[in-house]
Design a protein around this motif. Sequence first.
Motif, mmCIF file in Angstrom:
data_model
loop_
_atom_site.group_PDB
_atom_site.id
_atom_site.type_symbol
_atom_site.label_atom_id
_atom_site.label_comp_id
_atom_site.label_asym_id
_atom_site.label_seq_id
_atom_site.Cartn_x
_atom_site.Cartn_y
_atom_site.Cartn_z
ATOM 1 N N VAL A 25 -56.996 -47.864 -22.549
ATOM 2 C CA VAL A 25 -57.970 -48.208 -23.594
ATOM 3 C C VAL A 25 -58.467 -49.646 -23.477
ATOM 4 N N GLY A 26 -57.884 -50.404 -22.552
ATOM 5 C CA GLY A 26 -58.370 -51.760 -22.301
ATOM 6 C C GLY A 26 -57.766 -52.855 -23.151
ATOM 7 N N VAL A 27 -56.650 -52.569 -23.822
ATOM 8 C CA VAL A 27 -56.023 -53.574 -24.688
ATOM 9 C C VAL A 27 -55.638 -54.830 -23.913
ATOM 10 N N ILE A 28 -55.168 -54.653 -22.691
ATOM 11 C CA ILE A 28 -54.664 -55.797 -21.920
ATOM 12 C C ILE A 28 -55.754 -56.547 -21.152
ATOM 13 N N PHE A 29 -56.990 -56.077 -21.234
ATOM 14 C CA PHE A 29 -58.078 -56.734 -20.510
ATOM 15 C C PHE A 29 -58.743 -57.803 -21.382
ATOM 16 N N GLY A 30 -58.647 -59.046 -20.926
ATOM 17 C CA GLY A 30 -59.237 -60.147 -21.671
ATOM 18 C C GLY A 30 -60.614 -60.516 -21.151
ATOM 19 N N ASN A 73 -54.514 -61.778 -13.043
ATOM 20 C CA ASN A 73 -55.972 -61.908 -13.067
ATOM 21 C C ASN A 73 -56.544 -60.958 -12.028
ATOM 22 N N ARG A 74 -57.516 -60.164 -12.456
ATOM 23 C CA ARG A 74 -58.126 -59.206 -11.538
ATOM 24 C C ARG A 74 -59.642 -59.365 -11.589
ATOM 25 N N ASN A 75 -60.210 -59.717 -10.454
ATOM 26 C CA ASN A 75 -61.660 -59.925 -10.369
ATOM 27 C C ASN A 75 -62.158 -60.885 -11.445
ATOM 28 N N GLU A 76 -61.411 -61.964 -11.623
ATOM 29 C CA GLU A 76 -61.730 -63.020 -12.586
ATOM 30 C C GLU A 76 -61.481 -62.629 -14.047
ATOM 31 N N ILE A 77 -60.989 -61.413 -14.283
ATOM 32 C CA ILE A 77 -60.674 -60.978 -15.647
ATOM 33 C C ILE A 77 -59.181 -61.166 -15.905
ATOM 34 N N GLU A 78 -58.864 -61.828 -17.003
ATOM 35 C CA GLU A 78 -57.471 -62.069 -17.350
ATOM 36 C C GLU A 78 -56.804 -60.782 -17.847
ATOM 37 N N LEU A 79 -55.573 -60.550 -17.397
ATOM 38 C CA LEU A 79 -54.805 -59.385 -17.829
ATOM 39 C C LEU A 79 -53.609 -59.855 -18.649
#
Length: 232
Positions: free
Chosen positions: A13-18, A35-41
Amino acid sequence: MVDEKMVSEMAQVGVIFGHKKSKTHPKMRPYIGANRNEIELLKPEAVFDKLQKAGAFLREKINNGGLVLMVGTLPTSQESVKNFAEAFKFPHVITRYLGGTLTNFKIMQKRLKYYQDLKNKKEKGELGKYTKKEQLQFAKELKKMESKFEGLTNLTRIPDALFIVDIASHDIALREAKRLKIPIVAIVDTNDNPHTVEYPIIGNDHAKASIDWIIGKMIELIKAEKKEVSAQ
Protein backbone atom coordinates in the motif's frame (compact mmCIF):
# COMPACT_ATOMS: atom_id res chain seq x y z
CA MET A 1 6.94 -7.14 16.70
CA VAL A 2 6.24 -6.51 13.03
CA ASP A 3 5.89 -9.74 11.02
CA GLU A 4 6.50 -10.51 7.35
CA LYS A 5 2.81 -10.29 6.50
CA MET A 6 2.58 -6.75 7.84
CA VAL A 7 5.80 -5.72 6.12
CA SER A 8 4.33 -7.02 2.87
CA GLU A 9 1.14 -5.03 3.47
CA MET A 10 3.11 -1.87 4.20
CA ALA A 11 5.05 -2.23 0.97
CA GLN A 12 1.97 -3.07 -1.08
CA VAL A 13 0.00 0.00 0.00
CA GLY A 14 3.06 2.26 0.02
CA VAL A 15 3.23 3.06 3.74
CA ILE A 16 7.02 2.77 3.79
CA PHE A 17 7.58 4.92 0.70
CA GLY A 18 8.58 8.47 1.57
CA HIS A 19 9.62 11.45 -0.51
CA LYS A 20 12.81 12.05 -2.48
CA LYS A 21 16.02 12.04 -0.47
CA SER A 22 16.53 15.75 -1.17
CA LYS A 23 13.34 16.52 0.79
CA THR A 24 14.16 14.39 3.83
CA HIS A 25 13.98 16.17 7.15
CA PRO A 26 17.14 15.54 9.24
CA LYS A 27 15.07 14.37 12.22
CA MET A 28 13.58 11.59 10.07
CA ARG A 29 16.90 9.92 9.26
CA PRO A 30 16.76 7.41 12.17
CA TYR A 31 13.55 5.99 10.69
CA ILE A 32 14.84 5.53 7.14
CA GLY A 33 16.17 2.11 6.25
CA ALA A 34 17.03 2.41 2.58
CA ASN A 35 16.79 4.49 -0.56
CA ARG A 36 15.50 3.27 -3.90
CA ASN A 37 15.72 5.44 -7.01
CA GLU A 38 16.10 8.52 -4.80
CA ILE A 39 12.95 7.61 -2.82
CA GLU A 40 13.41 7.13 0.91
CA LEU A 41 12.16 3.83 2.36
CA LEU A 42 11.05 3.80 5.97
CA LYS A 43 11.93 1.02 8.38
CA PRO A 44 8.81 -1.15 8.82
CA GLU A 45 9.63 -1.69 12.49
CA ALA A 46 9.70 2.09 13.00
CA VAL A 47 6.29 2.44 11.36
CA PHE A 48 4.89 -0.35 13.52
CA ASP A 49 6.41 1.02 16.73
CA LYS A 50 5.01 4.52 16.23
CA LEU A 51 1.64 3.10 15.18
CA GLN A 52 1.45 1.10 18.40
CA LYS A 53 2.40 4.06 20.60
CA ALA A 54 -0.12 6.36 18.93
CA GLY A 55 -2.78 3.68 19.18
CA ALA A 56 -2.11 3.17 22.89
CA PHE A 57 -2.43 6.91 23.50
CA LEU A 58 -5.73 7.17 21.64
CA ARG A 59 -7.09 4.03 23.34
CA GLU A 60 -6.46 5.59 26.72
CA LYS A 61 -8.11 8.85 25.70
CA ILE A 62 -11.16 7.10 24.26
CA ASN A 63 -11.55 4.71 27.19
CA ASN A 64 -11.54 7.71 29.52
CA GLY A 65 -14.18 9.55 27.50
CA GLY A 66 -11.73 11.78 25.68
CA LEU A 67 -12.67 13.80 22.63
CA VAL A 68 -10.45 13.69 19.54
CA LEU A 69 -10.67 16.17 16.67
CA MET A 70 -9.79 14.57 13.33
CA VAL A 71 -8.22 16.77 10.64
CA GLY A 72 -7.52 15.68 7.07
CA THR A 73 -8.60 17.97 4.27
CA LEU A 74 -6.71 16.56 1.29
CA PRO A 75 -8.70 14.33 -1.11
CA THR A 76 -6.48 11.35 -0.28
CA SER A 77 -7.41 11.45 3.40
CA GLN A 78 -10.99 12.73 3.53
CA GLU A 79 -12.75 9.37 3.37
CA SER A 80 -10.60 7.65 5.98
CA VAL A 81 -10.67 10.60 8.35
CA LYS A 82 -14.46 10.77 8.15
CA ASN A 83 -14.77 7.00 8.70
CA PHE A 84 -12.46 7.13 11.71
CA ALA A 85 -14.36 10.06 13.20
CA GLU A 86 -17.77 8.51 12.65
CA ALA A 87 -16.64 5.18 14.13
CA PHE A 88 -16.07 6.90 17.48
CA LYS A 89 -18.47 9.86 17.09
CA PHE A 90 -15.60 12.33 16.91
CA PRO A 91 -15.70 15.78 15.29
CA HIS A 92 -13.78 16.07 12.05
CA VAL A 93 -12.60 18.54 9.43
CA ILE A 94 -12.30 17.25 5.86
CA THR A 95 -12.78 20.41 3.80
CA ARG A 96 -11.04 23.49 5.17
CA TYR A 97 -9.78 24.00 8.69
CA LEU A 98 -11.15 27.30 9.94
CA GLY A 99 -8.69 29.48 11.79
CA GLY A 100 -9.88 29.99 15.35
CA THR A 101 -11.68 26.65 15.58
CA LEU A 102 -9.81 26.04 18.82
CA THR A 103 -8.28 29.37 19.80
CA ASN A 104 -11.59 31.25 19.36
CA PHE A 105 -13.68 28.39 20.63
CA LYS A 106 -16.50 30.49 22.13
CA ILE A 107 -17.13 32.17 18.79
CA MET A 108 -16.97 28.81 17.03
CA GLN A 109 -19.53 27.41 19.47
CA LYS A 110 -21.92 30.27 18.69
CA ARG A 111 -21.57 29.64 14.95
CA LEU A 112 -22.13 25.91 15.43
CA LYS A 113 -25.23 26.55 17.53
CA TYR A 114 -26.63 28.92 14.91
CA TYR A 115 -25.99 26.33 12.20
CA GLN A 116 -27.64 23.54 14.16
CA ASP A 117 -30.64 25.69 15.09
CA LEU A 118 -31.17 26.75 11.48
CA LYS A 119 -30.78 23.17 10.28
CA ASN A 120 -33.33 21.95 12.83
CA LYS A 121 -35.80 24.64 11.82
CA LYS A 122 -35.51 23.60 8.19
CA GLU A 123 -36.03 19.92 9.04
CA LYS A 124 -39.12 20.78 11.11
CA GLY A 125 -40.53 22.98 8.35
CA GLU A 126 -40.33 26.09 10.51
CA LEU A 127 -38.77 28.15 7.72
CA GLY A 128 -41.95 27.91 5.69
CA LYS A 129 -43.35 31.00 7.39
CA TYR A 130 -40.76 33.18 5.66
CA THR A 131 -41.01 34.63 2.17
CA LYS A 132 -39.61 32.65 -0.77
CA LYS A 133 -36.74 35.10 -1.02
CA GLU A 134 -35.89 34.66 2.66
CA GLN A 135 -36.16 30.88 2.38
CA LEU A 136 -33.75 30.96 -0.56
CA GLN A 137 -31.31 33.01 1.50
CA PHE A 138 -31.57 30.52 4.37
CA ALA A 139 -30.97 27.63 1.95
CA LYS A 140 -27.85 29.27 0.55
CA GLU A 141 -26.60 30.04 4.05
CA LEU A 142 -27.19 26.47 5.20
CA LYS A 143 -25.37 25.02 2.21
CA LYS A 144 -22.40 27.27 2.83
CA MET A 145 -22.30 26.48 6.55
CA GLU A 146 -22.75 22.76 5.99
CA SER A 147 -19.38 22.44 4.26
CA LYS A 148 -17.74 24.27 7.16
CA PHE A 149 -19.54 22.95 10.22
CA GLU A 150 -21.23 19.61 9.53
CA GLY A 151 -18.28 17.57 10.80
CA LEU A 152 -17.91 19.74 13.88
CA THR A 153 -21.33 19.24 15.45
CA ASN A 154 -19.73 16.88 17.99
CA LEU A 155 -17.14 19.47 18.97
CA THR A 156 -18.88 20.25 22.25
CA ARG A 157 -15.70 21.24 24.07
CA ILE A 158 -12.00 21.75 23.51
CA PRO A 159 -10.70 18.36 22.33
CA ASP A 160 -8.34 16.25 24.39
CA ALA A 161 -6.25 15.44 21.31
CA LEU A 162 -5.94 16.11 17.59
CA PHE A 163 -5.34 13.55 14.88
CA ILE A 164 -3.84 15.16 11.78
CA VAL A 165 -3.05 13.64 8.40
CA ASP A 166 -0.18 15.58 6.79
CA ILE A 167 1.02 18.23 9.23
CA ALA A 168 2.64 20.25 6.43
CA SER A 169 -0.81 20.95 4.98
CA HIS A 170 -2.46 21.80 8.30
CA ASP A 171 -0.19 24.38 9.87
CA ILE A 172 -3.05 26.39 11.39
CA ALA A 173 -4.54 23.38 13.18
CA LEU A 174 -1.07 22.40 14.36
CA ARG A 175 -0.30 25.86 15.74
CA GLU A 176 -3.65 26.18 17.49
CA ALA A 177 -3.23 22.81 19.19
CA LYS A 178 0.29 23.74 20.25
CA ARG A 179 -0.91 27.05 21.64
CA LEU A 180 -3.54 25.29 23.76
CA LYS A 181 -1.15 22.46 24.69
CA ILE A 182 -3.39 19.83 23.09
CA PRO A 183 -1.44 16.63 22.29
CA ILE A 184 -1.25 15.71 18.63
CA VAL A 185 -1.25 12.38 16.85
CA ALA A 186 -0.25 12.74 13.21
CA ILE A 187 0.83 10.76 10.18
CA VAL A 188 4.30 12.15 9.52
CA ASP A 189 6.18 11.65 6.25
CA THR A 190 9.92 11.81 5.53
CA ASN A 191 9.76 15.52 4.68
CA ASP A 192 8.38 16.40 8.14
CA ASN A 193 9.92 16.84 11.56
CA PRO A 194 8.51 14.01 13.72
CA HIS A 195 9.39 15.97 16.86
CA THR A 196 6.75 18.54 15.95
CA VAL A 197 4.01 16.33 17.40
CA GLU A 198 3.75 14.21 20.52
CA TYR A 199 2.68 11.01 18.77
CA PRO A 200 4.01 10.80 15.20
CA ILE A 201 2.93 7.85 13.07
CA ILE A 202 5.81 7.46 10.65
CA GLY A 203 4.47 6.76 7.17
CA ASN A 204 3.45 7.90 3.72
CA ASP A 205 0.94 10.73 4.21
CA HIS A 206 0.29 11.55 0.56
CA ALA A 207 -1.01 8.26 -0.88
CA LYS A 208 -4.63 7.25 -0.25
CA ALA A 209 -3.85 3.53 0.09
CA SER A 210 -1.23 4.27 2.75
CA ILE A 211 -3.49 6.62 4.71
CA ASP A 212 -6.38 4.15 4.51
CA TRP A 213 -4.14 1.37 5.83
CA ILE A 214 -2.76 3.41 8.73
CA ILE A 215 -6.15 4.67 9.84
CA GLY A 216 -7.65 1.22 9.39
CA LYS A 217 -4.99 -0.22 11.69
CA MET A 218 -5.66 2.52 14.24
CA ILE A 219 -9.36 1.67 14.27
CA GLU A 220 -8.54 -2.03 14.70
CA LEU A 221 -6.20 -1.31 17.61
CA ILE A 222 -8.72 0.87 19.41
CA LYS A 223 -11.72 -1.40 18.84
CA ALA A 224 -9.76 -4.48 19.93
CA GLU A 225 -8.86 -2.72 23.17
CA LYS A 226 -12.45 -1.59 23.73
CA LYS A 227 -13.62 -5.19 23.38
CA GLU A 228 -11.05 -6.30 25.94
CA VAL A 229 -12.16 -3.59 28.37
CA SER A 230 -15.83 -4.52 27.89
CA ALA A 231 -15.09 -8.18 28.54
CA GLN A 232 -13.39 -7.50 31.86
